[in-house]
Design a protein around this motif. Structure first.
Motif, mmCIF file in Angstrom:
data_model
loop_
_atom_site.group_PDB
_atom_site.id
_atom_site.type_symbol
_atom_site.label_atom_id
_atom_site.label_comp_id
_atom_site.label_asym_id
_atom_site.label_seq_id
_atom_site.Cartn_x
_atom_site.Cartn_y
_atom_site.Cartn_z
ATOM 1 N N HIS A 1 0.846 -8.882 -7.274
ATOM 2 C CA HIS A 1 0.008 -9.570 -6.559
ATOM 3 C C HIS A 1 2.027 -10.825 -6.475
ATOM 4 O O HIS A 1 2.388 -10.995 -7.579
ATOM 5 C CB HIS A 1 -0.577 -10.809 -7.958
ATOM 6 C CG HIS A 1 -1.314 -11.913 -7.696
ATOM 7 N ND1 HIS A 1 -2.619 -11.670 -6.725
ATOM 8 C CD2 HIS A 1 -1.416 -12.946 -7.411
ATOM 9 C CE1 HIS A 1 -3.418 -12.712 -6.531
ATOM 10 N NE2 HIS A 1 -1.898 -13.706 -6.816
ATOM 11 N N GLY A 40 -4.075 -12.378 -11.756
ATOM 12 C CA GLY A 40 -4.372 -12.070 -10.173
ATOM 13 C C GLY A 40 -3.385 -11.009 -9.984
ATOM 14 O O GLY A 40 -2.138 -11.050 -9.799
ATOM 15 N N THR A 41 -4.069 -9.601 -9.613
ATOM 16 C CA THR A 41 -4.098 -8.736 -9.074
ATOM 17 C C THR A 41 -4.206 -6.974 -8.464
ATOM 18 O O THR A 41 -5.379 -7.691 -8.176
ATOM 19 C CB THR A 41 -3.198 -8.041 -10.829
ATOM 20 O OG1 THR A 41 -2.608 -6.637 -10.676
ATOM 21 C CG2 THR A 41 -4.299 -7.497 -11.075
ATOM 22 N N ALA A 42 -3.869 -6.811 -7.977
ATOM 23 C CA ALA A 42 -4.183 -5.708 -6.905
ATOM 24 C C ALA A 42 -4.419 -4.711 -8.173
ATOM 25 O O ALA A 42 -3.871 -4.333 -8.673
ATOM 26 C CB ALA A 42 -3.143 -5.553 -5.523
ATOM 27 N N PRO A 57 -9.910 -9.923 -12.593
ATOM 28 C CA PRO A 57 -10.904 -10.581 -11.848
ATOM 29 C C PRO A 57 -11.074 -9.692 -10.846
ATOM 30 O O PRO A 57 -10.851 -8.403 -10.646
ATOM 31 C CB PRO A 57 -8.944 -10.732 -10.593
ATOM 32 C CG PRO A 57 -8.241 -9.584 -11.086
ATOM 33 C CD PRO A 57 -8.808 -9.408 -12.562
ATOM 34 N N GLY A 61 -12.588 -11.977 -4.147
ATOM 35 C CA GLY A 61 -11.000 -12.049 -2.730
ATOM 36 C C GLY A 61 -10.756 -10.427 -2.123
ATOM 37 O O GLY A 61 -9.690 -10.966 -2.677
ATOM 38 N N TYR A 62 -11.552 -10.309 -1.951
ATOM 39 C CA TYR A 62 -11.870 -8.972 -1.287
ATOM 40 C C TYR A 62 -11.311 -8.137 0.374
ATOM 41 O O TYR A 62 -11.496 -7.376 0.775
ATOM 42 C CB TYR A 62 -12.173 -7.755 -2.112
ATOM 43 C CG TYR A 62 -13.211 -7.834 -2.428
ATOM 44 C CD1 TYR A 62 -14.421 -7.226 -1.518
ATOM 45 C CD2 TYR A 62 -13.925 -8.271 -4.055
ATOM 46 C CE1 TYR A 62 -15.677 -7.683 -1.573
ATOM 47 C CE2 TYR A 62 -15.269 -8.337 -3.956
ATOM 48 C CZ TYR A 62 -16.098 -8.084 -2.821
ATOM 49 O OH TYR A 62 -17.613 -8.191 -3.178
ATOM 50 N N ARG A 75 -7.168 -6.470 -0.824
ATOM 51 C CA ARG A 75 -6.926 -6.216 -1.940
ATOM 52 C C ARG A 75 -5.256 -5.548 -1.531
ATOM 53 O O ARG A 75 -4.908 -5.479 -3.088
ATOM 54 C CB ARG A 75 -7.910 -5.329 -1.203
ATOM 55 C CG ARG A 75 -9.243 -5.104 -1.766
ATOM 56 C CD ARG A 75 -9.814 -3.829 -1.466
ATOM 57 N NE ARG A 75 -9.850 -2.549 -1.812
ATOM 58 C CZ ARG A 75 -9.033 -1.640 -1.602
ATOM 59 N NH1 ARG A 75 -9.136 -1.574 -0.382
ATOM 60 N NH2 ARG A 75 -8.602 -0.650 -2.642
ATOM 61 N N ASP A 128 -3.893 -7.686 -3.203
ATOM 62 C CA ASP A 128 -3.239 -8.731 -4.130
ATOM 63 C C ASP A 128 -4.593 -9.177 -5.027
ATOM 64 O O ASP A 128 -4.500 -9.091 -6.157
ATOM 65 C CB ASP A 128 -2.413 -10.010 -3.027
ATOM 66 C CG ASP A 128 -1.521 -10.514 -2.988
ATOM 67 O OD1 ASP A 128 -0.748 -10.268 -3.829
ATOM 68 O OD2 ASP A 128 -0.816 -10.789 -1.527
ATOM 69 N N ASN A 129 -5.371 -8.727 -4.303
ATOM 70 C CA ASN A 129 -6.635 -8.907 -5.386
ATOM 71 C C ASN A 129 -7.646 -7.901 -5.279
ATOM 72 O O ASN A 129 -7.447 -6.367 -4.362
ATOM 73 C CB ASN A 129 -7.495 -10.219 -4.784
ATOM 74 C CG ASN A 129 -6.606 -11.128 -4.623
ATOM 75 O OD1 ASN A 129 -6.238 -11.541 -5.555
ATOM 76 N ND2 ASN A 129 -7.178 -11.955 -3.463
ATOM 77 N N GLY A 133 -12.967 -14.851 -11.691
ATOM 78 C CA GLY A 133 -12.935 -14.798 -11.024
ATOM 79 C C GLY A 133 -13.549 -15.474 -9.789
ATOM 80 O O GLY A 133 -13.346 -15.521 -8.365
#
Ligand SMILES: [Zn+2]
Length: 328
Positions: A188, A219-221, A241, A244-245, A251, A253-254, A276
């Motif tokens: 992220h 927060g992570t992809a 999470p 937010g994709y 994607r 980051d999320n 999230g």
């Protein structure tokens, strides 16, 4: 040889990422690729405007007592804020307690009892984005708590008067009473804002206790680190999470629900608690889509019994090594 140096492992990871991309493309909800980008943008604007005019739902906070030996209580406060309560400690992740974020109004308010907030010992911050490191929320929490932050984030928190602010890089740990917190890697981007020139770190955390090991991904992809975290730190519960994709570039980051289920499988955890979702529309997907999609994927893959969807303020109690105690 570490798994990451093994060419077979590398091939498997790349193949898995490609399969995920392929599944996203053929999924009917991936409207962006089917030329519906404009419709999704308009939907987002309509949702954000409607929310501005509507007060958030406010569930009544209930106190969460410290559980008995060998248990941990997991309470979903809202957005990425989760309270973990062990027999001797109380931990809060990424506190966001306000009703507005960058001009967006919440659909559902954070649900945390004031007595539980006053009883906090540890606050975990995953990265410096404004929905995760919120100074106004931190000011409402007790100064005697220790705040754990990723590398190069302590300066943002130091002036708030907390007893301790500790930077943890992935692999480093911090102990308090009956819990041990270990920072782990995440994928992220961690800058505070567009004009933040500092390179800030980003972390997930494993919270170990006699009750169970709980993994807060922050927060992570989706990334290859989930398998490694599972192999080395054995999480029982995964707080992942799922929103937010949309559009697909997010994607990077999320995670989507599909990514989160793959992460859950890689981790080898026993209980998936999505986070999230339901508060702020941070992607173009409808606010209620992530949970609908997640439930469908888990049903299709026979994972429904391992999914614990908690509403704002809801708690589930988890006990290590006893599958029967899982779930709300
Ligand atoms: Zn973020």
């Amino acid at each position: 040889m570490p798994p990451s140096a093994d060419p077979d492992w590398q091939r498997r990871v790349i193949e898995r990422a490609k399969e995920l991309d392929h599944e996203h493309r053929r999924h009917p909800r991936s409207l962006w690729q089917s030329g519906a980008g404009l419709a999704l943008s308009l939907h987002f604007l309509r949702t954000a405007t409607r929310q501005l005019l509507t007060a958030p739902r406010r569930p009544e906070p209930r106190r969460v007592e410290h559980p008995g030996p060998g248990q941990i209580a997991v309470t979903f406060v809202g957005h990425a804020t989760v309270m973990l309560t062990t027999p001797l400690a109380r931990v809060l992740t990424d506190p966001y307690l306000g009703d507005f974020l960058l001009g967006l109004r919440r659909a559902e308010a954070a649900c945390l009892h004031s007595a539980d907030a006053a009883d906090l010992n540890l606050i975990l911050i995953s990265h410096a984005h404004r929905d995760r490191l919120d100074l106004a929320s931190l000011r409402r929490l007790p100064g005697r708590a220790a705040v754990l932050v990723p590398p190069r984030c302590a300066s943002l928190v130091k002036r708030l008067g907390f007893a301790r602010v500790v930077e943890l890089a992935p692999g480093q740990s911090f102990e308090y009473a009956d819990v041990e917190v270990t920072a782990v890697a995440a994928r992220h981007e961690g800058a505070r804002g567009l004009f933040d020139r500092a390179w800030r770190g980003t972390c997930g955390y494993i919270v170990r206790s006699a009750g169970a090991n709980v993994y807060f991904a922050g927060g992570t992809a989706y990334f290859s680190g989930f398998e490694e975290i599972g192999r080395r730190l054995h999480p029982d519960v995964a707080l992942l999470p799922v929103a937010g994709y949309q559009p697909p570039v997010l994607r990077e980051d999320n995670m989507s629900p599909l990514d989160a289920v793959q992460a859950f499988t890689d981790l080898g955890a026993r209980l998936l608690v999505p986070v999230g979702h339901g508060s702020f529309p941070l992607g173009y997907e409808p606010l209620d889509e992530p949970l609908r999609w997640l439930r469908q994927i888990c049903a299709d893959r026979g994972l429904s019994a391992q999914l614990a969807v908690l509403g704002h303020g809801e708690t589930c109690f988890v006990r290590a090594g006893d599958g029967k105690s899982l779930g709300p």
